[in-house]
Structure formats: structure tokens, C-alpha cells
Design a protein around this motif. Structure first.
Motif, PDB file in Angstrom:
ATOM      1  N   SER A  42      -4.691   6.849  -7.494  1.00 45.62           N
ATOM      2  CA  SER A  42      -3.674   6.228  -8.342  1.00 45.62           C
ATOM      3  C   SER A  42      -4.207   5.963  -9.748  1.00 45.62           C
ATOM      4  O   SER A  42      -3.465   6.049 -10.737  1.00 45.62           O
ATOM      5  N   ASP A 162       3.083  10.100  -6.590  1.00 47.66           N
ATOM      6  CA  ASP A 162       2.017   9.333  -5.936  1.00 47.66           C
ATOM      7  C   ASP A 162       2.450   8.992  -4.515  1.00 47.66           C
ATOM      8  O   ASP A 162       3.253   8.094  -4.304  1.00 47.66           O
ATOM      9  N   GLU A 163       1.921   9.724  -3.536  1.00 50.92           N
ATOM     10  CA  GLU A 163       2.264   9.567  -2.132  1.00 50.92           C
ATOM     11  C   GLU A 163       3.773   9.511  -1.899  1.00 50.92           C
ATOM     12  O   GLU A 163       4.291   8.544  -1.334  1.00 50.92           O
TER      13      GLU A 163
HETATM   14 MG    MG Z   1      -2.832   4.797  -4.491  1.00 45.25          MG
END
Ligand code: MG
Ligand code: ADP
Lengths: 228, 298
Positions: A42, A162-163
């Protein structure tokens, strides 16, 4: 497209989230970023979207030196990159259509242009029939598609996720990756952070693995490579 | 452009109504603050006026030594004029001093006409003060000037009174400033709440690249609106309240010695001041809290 040269990032609390990272991602690539929780994925994204500045090294996106960007220039810069998160961040009181339109309204696009573009986006994310639905009436996968739609509304050259499948079952996850592939084929560079080894192995693409803030592998062949 | 401003207004008003009780608290806080500001401003305005009247009346009377030749008077006048705190110097010769003396005693004063030939009175300067200077300070400076003797002035009581008035005025300024800061703080709290309620929209706007000023606008409008709403009651209270007081006392205090500021334009100036303070307070309050939240964490 994306160029990181010897980038390190330490937070104020002393955590070294990234250590001497060098990554180059070319225009039109689709890249997975994998790694354990806390490995710096991240942080890597926050360096790309200008949320954080590198402690050392140079972060360049689209020819822009992101680390040197002045505060006031960050908004304009962000119009060229779309970002999607694990939590959908949709506005509950707005319909699907309005949620996507919102991203264009707040950057002062003309109304007619907004309507037209939102219809196009709804086609891409395959939710034309849900345009008037509210987020609470959608499944998780559909909601995530809306956020992807919102992220690409302004035709960004780079899409970062992000994911995006973190909260979805395998089938919905497949749909999301296929949607990202479709967007990638239309010319947008895609960076997808994920935990899901099955996805990485199924849809094989360049895969960068982070460990403790280091890049431990960068495999062009794709798929998950175990490191001893 | 108009569409845009319309949007922001809509959002600002939605903000106010969504958390109405907090907005109402802020408006009430601004109202109370401005009522106090109004009261203090009315007092300050009148105190200033009274101070000025008194200061204009206060003059220092300085006798000139008999040894000083008449030819030296112009030079001495200039010397006195250059004393710090002196604004005007008026020369009074022996004859006019006697005239004053005689006048003071009315009919009986005529008796003193016999002194006209061999006048025992001194020539004198009547010295006016510059604004803001203490009478006794200037008097003691005058005493040191060569050729002058016997300094007299309205007395300690006038000076003390002026000191009190000045204290009131300065204290008033400080309190007005403090109250304004309190109001700014309270408005900040309300705007913080709006920001909290809309944190999702804000995070999305930031992510898709809305400019900082675009994100800031609805909050600033809300702040200004709160300031304006908060100034309505104080403005009415100022105009009608001051009018009432002015008419009740007949515009004067201490049986006509001290006159009050007239309702028009004074109460209207104060009202305009209140509206401006309301707007500025709303503007600063909202600006501060939005800027705190929008500060890029970089
Ligand atoms: Mg993360
Ligand atoms: N804003 C922050 N302040 C301090 N430390 C942070 C911050 N964000 C992340 N970290 C730390 O940096 C490291 C990397 O975090 P992150 O980049 O979020 O990893 P990942 O996304 O791979 O889980 C972790 O140890 C995390 O605790």
C-alpha cells in the motif's frame, strides 16, 4: 509509465516501509504486486498517487516526478490515475449512475459530457441495468465494479487497484480481474495489489513480490514463485 | 459556473440541515458572542466620544515668569509647542488674564479694575493636549521649561476619570477580541462535524482529483452562513436596544455634561461591524478546520 529509482520510504514513526525499490512498468502493462501484510504494497501505491512522498529516490509516473509535486498540483495530477480500494467507498445516498458521475462533477466536467461518459462506463462494467440502483441493492462484486467504473470515468492512463478482490468470493474475484483485463486491453496500464495466489496463478501476468519492503522477485512469466 | 455555485450552496445547506442541532449551537454561540461584542462596542464607542469631549476641555494653564521680556514670548511659545504632548498653545497677556479674573467674580469683580495700571497677574500660556497624552506627564514636562512657573490643570479627578475611561476602552477591545476567537473556535467545531459527516465524499473527491478550493467551498459557505445567521439577532438588538436606551436617557449622561453617540449613524455602524465580524468569524472558522483536514499528509 511508472518508474521508481532506488526508492525508500520511512514513516515518521520510524517504520521503513520500503527499502531501495527500483521498478519500471511500461505503458500498457498489467502488473500484480503481491506480498504479505505489512510488506509495503500500500505504501508503494501511496507513493504513486502522491499521498506520500519518498524518503529517498525518485518516483516518476507519466513523466511526472510525483515526489516533488507541490500540494496544490496533486489534485490535477490525480486526474490521470484511477485508484480502487478493497472497501468500495461508494456514497450510499447516490445511485450507481450518480456515484460514477460524481467523480466527473467534482472536476467540473460539463453535464452533457458526464452523462455520455457514465453510460459508456456502465457498458464497460456491465451494469447498465443497475444504473438507478443504490449501492445497498448491489452485491459486493457489483459494488466493486462500480468503484472501478468511477476510477476509470476520467479515462486515466494508469489504474491502480489495492486488493480489489479482498472481500469477494473466487467467482466474483475472477469477474473483477477479467474486467481489469478488459480495461487494460483498451490501453490503460493496470497495477493490481493482491493477496490471492489463485488469481495470480490463473491469470498469469508480470508479478512483483514485496517482502519487508524489498522487491524479492519480479517475474515476467507470471505466476507465484516460492522463494526459499 | 452558476450551476457550480448552485451545487455548493445546495451542499452547504444540506450540511446545515443534516446536523441541525450542531449548526443551531454554533449560530447561538455566534449570537451570544455578537450580543456581547455589540454591548462592548456600544460602550467603547460612547466612552471614546466622552473621552474626546473631556480631553478637548482639558487645558493646562502655565504662568510665565515676570523676568521674561515680551520680546522673548514668541521664542518661548515655540519652545512650549515643541514639548511632547502639546497640540496648541495660546498666549494670554496680563490684561486678558485680568479680564478673566474679573469675569469670574461677576459684579464684585469690577473692584479689581484698579489693578489694571499695575497688574500683579502673570502672563500665561493656555496649552491644549494631544490625544492620548496624560495631563500630569505634560504638566511636569512644562514645569521644566525655563521661563515658566506655576502649572495648573483641571485636577487629578479629571485625569483619573480619563484613565478609567481609557482602561474601559482597552479592556473592551481585549474582550471583543477574545470573544471573537471563542466564536471562531465554536464554528470550527461545527464545520469539523460537517467534515466528519462527509469524510467519504471528501476522500473520493481527493482521490479523483477535485481541487482543494472546490472541496473547501461548501464548508466555507456553511461557515459564512452560520456567521450571518448568528448576527441577525444582535443587529436587531443593537439598533432597537440602543435606540431605546438613547431615548430613555435623552441622549445625555450626568445631566447633560456628557453626550451619547446619536442612534443614527452610530447604531448602524455597530450593526455593520457585527455583520462583518459574523462573516469573518464564519470564514476563518471554516477555513481553519477545512485546511486542517485537507492538509495533504505528505
Ligand atoms: Mg495494504
Ligand atoms: N501512515 C503510516 N504511518 C506509519 N506507518 C505506516 C503507515 N502506513 C503503513 N505503515 C507501516 O508500513 C509498513 C508497510 O505497510 P503497508 O504499505 O500498508 O503494507 P501492505 O499494504 O503490504 O500491508 C507496515 O509496517 C505498516 O505498519
Amino acid at each position: 509509465m511508472v518508474n521508481l529509482q532506488n526508492v525508500s520510504k520511512s514513516y515518521k514513526n520510524g517504520v521503513n516501509a520500503l527499502n531501495d525499490i527500483t521498478i519500471e512498468i511500461k505503458d500498457g502493462e498489467f502488473v500484480y504486486v503481491i506480498g504479505e501484510t505489512g510488506s509495503g504494497k500500500s505504501t508503494f501505491i501511496k507513493l504513486l498517487d502522491g499521498e506520500e512522498i519518498p524518503t529517498k529516490g525518485r518516483v516518476e509516473v507519466n513523466g511526472v516526478n510525483v515526489g516533488k509535486l507541490r500540494f496544490s498540483k496533486v489534485p490535477l495530477y490525480r486526474r490521470n490515475i484511477g485508484v480502487v480500494f478493497q472497501d468500495y467507498r461508494l456514497i450510499e445516498s447516490k445511485t450507481v449512475f450518480e456515484n460514477i458521475a460524481f467523480a466527473l462533477e467534482v472536476i467540473n466536467k460539463p453535464r452533457r459530457e458526464i452523462r455520455q461518459r457514465v453510460r459508456e462506463v456502465l457498458e464497460i462494467i456491465d451494469l447498465v441495468d443497475k444504473a438507478k440502483s443504490f449501492p445497498s441493492e448491489l452485491s459486493g462484486g457489483q459494488q466493486q465494479r462500480v468503484t472501478i467504473g468511477r476510477a476509470i470515468a476520467n479515462n486515466p492512463r494508469l489504474l491502480i487497484a489495492d486488493e480489489p478482490t479482498g472481500n469477494l468470493d473466487p467467482e466474483r474475484s475472477n469477474e473483477i480481474v477479467e474486467l481489469l483485463e478488459k480495461i487494460n486491453e483498451a490501453g490503460t496500464t493496470v497495477i493490481m495489489v493482491t493477496h490471492d495466489i489463485n488469481l495470480v496463478n490463473k491469470y498469469r501476468k508480470r508479478t512483483i513480490k514485496f517482502e519487508y519492503g524489498h522487491v524479492v522477485s519480479d517475474s515476467r512469466e507470471g505466476g507465484y514463485v516460492a522463494h526459499v | 459556473m452558476f450551476r457550480l455555485i448552485g451545487r455548493h450552496f445546495k451542499e452547504a445547506f444540506q450540511g446545515i440541515f443534516r446536523h441541525f442541532s450542531s449548526s443551531l449551537n454554533s449560530i447561538t454561540a455566534v449570537t451570544v458572542t455578537l450580543l456581547l461584542v455589540s454591548l462592548l462596542t456600544l460602550i467603547i464607542g460612547n466612552v471614546s466620544q466622552i473621552t474626546k469631549t473631556l480631553e478637548d476641555e482639558v487645558k493646562i494653564f502655565v504662568k510665565i515668569e515676570d523676568e521674561v521680556e515680551d520680546a522673548e514670548i514668541p521664542a518661548l511659545t515655540r519652545k512650549v509647542e515643541n514639548v511632547e504632548g502639546v497640540s496648541m498653545v495660546e498666549f494670554s497677556d496680563k490684561d486678558s488674564e485680568l479680564d478673566k479674573f474679573i469675569k469670574e467674580y461677576g459684579e464684585e469683580g469690577k473692584l479689581f479694575e484698579i489693578y489694571r495700571e499695575d497688574n500683579p497677574l502673570s502672563r500665561a500660556f493656555i496649552v491644549s493636549l494631544r490625544e492620548g497624552y496624560s495631563i500630569s506627564d505634560v504638566a511636569s514636562r512644562l514645569e521644566k521649561v525655563k521661563g515658566l512657573t506655576g502649572v495648573e490643570f483641571g485636577g487629578v479627578s479629571t485625569e483619573q476619570f480619563l484613565k478609567v475611561l481609557n482602561g474601559v476602552r482597552q479592556g473592551g477591545y481585549v474582550i471583543v477580541l477574545a470573544l471573537t476567537l471563542v466564536a471562531i473556535f465554536l464554528i470550527q467545531n461545527t464545520i469539523n462535524q460537517t467534515i466528519f459527516n462527509r469524510r467519504l465524499e471528501i476522500s473520493i473527491m481527493r482521490q479523483v482529483g477535485a481541487s482543494n478550493s472546490y472541496i473547501r467551498q461548501p464548508f466555507v459557505i456553511e461557515g459564512i452562513f452560520i456567521g450571518l445567521m448568528g448576527s441577525v439577532a444582535p443587529v436587531l438588538a443593537t439598533i432597537f436596544g440602543y435606540k431605546y436606551i438613547y431615548e430613555t436617557v435623552g441622549g445625555q449622561l450626568v445631566s447633560g455634561m456628557l453626550t451619547l453617540q446619536p442612534v443614527y449613524p452610530f447604531a448602524f455602524y455597530v450593526s455593520a461591524f457585527l455583520v462583518v465580524v459574523g462573516i469573518v468569524v464564519g470564514l476563518i472558522g471554516s477555513f481553519l478546520s477545512v485546511n486542517k483536514h485537507l492538509r495533504w499528509r505528505r
